[in-house]
Design a protein around this motif. Sequence first.
Motif, PDB file in Angstrom:
ATOM      1  N   ALA A   1      38.700  36.139  40.487  1.00  0.00           N
ATOM      2  CA  ALA A   1      39.566  36.504  39.711  1.00  0.00           C
ATOM      3  C   ALA A   1      39.257  37.163  38.450  1.00  0.00           C
ATOM      4  N   GLU A   2      38.322  36.176  37.993  1.00  0.00           N
ATOM      5  CA  GLU A   2      37.454  36.317  36.567  1.00  0.00           C
ATOM      6  C   GLU A   2      36.566  37.213  36.831  1.00  0.00           C
ATOM      7  N   ARG A   3      35.792  37.420  37.716  1.00  0.00           N
ATOM      8  CA  ARG A   3      34.902  38.449  37.873  1.00  0.00           C
ATOM      9  C   ARG A   3      35.657  39.877  37.921  1.00  0.00           C
ATOM     10  N   LEU A   4      36.673  39.884  38.686  1.00  0.00           N
ATOM     11  CA  LEU A   4      37.478  41.042  38.751  1.00  0.00           C
ATOM     12  C   LEU A   4      38.131  41.696  37.554  1.00  0.00           C
ATOM     13  N   ALA A   5      38.618  40.596  36.738  1.00  0.00           N
ATOM     14  CA  ALA A   5      39.079  40.775  35.442  1.00  0.00           C
ATOM     15  C   ALA A   5      38.204  41.472  34.359  1.00  0.00           C
ATOM     16  N   ARG A   6      36.781  41.222  34.679  1.00  0.00           N
ATOM     17  CA  ARG A   6      35.777  41.609  33.679  1.00  0.00           C
ATOM     18  C   ARG A   6      35.603  42.921  34.370  1.00  0.00           C
ATOM     19  N   LEU A   7      35.914  43.416  35.371  1.00  0.00           N
ATOM     20  CA  LEU A   7      35.412  44.816  35.856  1.00  0.00           C
ATOM     21  C   LEU A   7      36.575  45.785  35.351  1.00  0.00           C
TER      22      LEU A   7
END
Length: 160
Positions: A121-127
């Motif tokens: 989820a953190e990686r997705l938020a950065r995108l």
Amino acid sequence: MSDGISEDVEDVVGVLTERIEARFAMGMDQLKAAVTAKPTANPDATDVVKWHGLLVQAQSVLERAEDDLLAALETQPSEVDDPTMGLAQRVNAAVTTRDGRAMVVRWLLDPDAPGKRGPAAERLARLRPRTGPAVSATAPHRPVGTPAPASAVRAGGPAR
């Protein structure tokens, strides 16, 4: 499919629209208007509205493809010709597209869906798209007559 949507249900769009309206406590038209007015206010709503629109579009394409196939089948003798088989393949592709978009909408609506918590989820938020540039997009002010640094000239900056 899971989540209360069986493969027998023809109105996938209607079921998901009801879920969206329940989740955001407003009708789809109101939600679209709110997202249009302030697209960055609620990224979840913006994503759901975008994918719902893509789902509605895919459902429309599917319905047209099914209508074309039925019309062709009504004129066919006992054996189906190649153009009609092409129409059947178009229907299959449209179903796949519609179902894929429905899965995305269901995922967006499920707060406990895989990938919505933890490192993924953190990686997705950065995108997520940013609302503005991360750094200033303009060059700093230089007094007249001050030469530009050599690195700017090499990178295609101001000429001599």
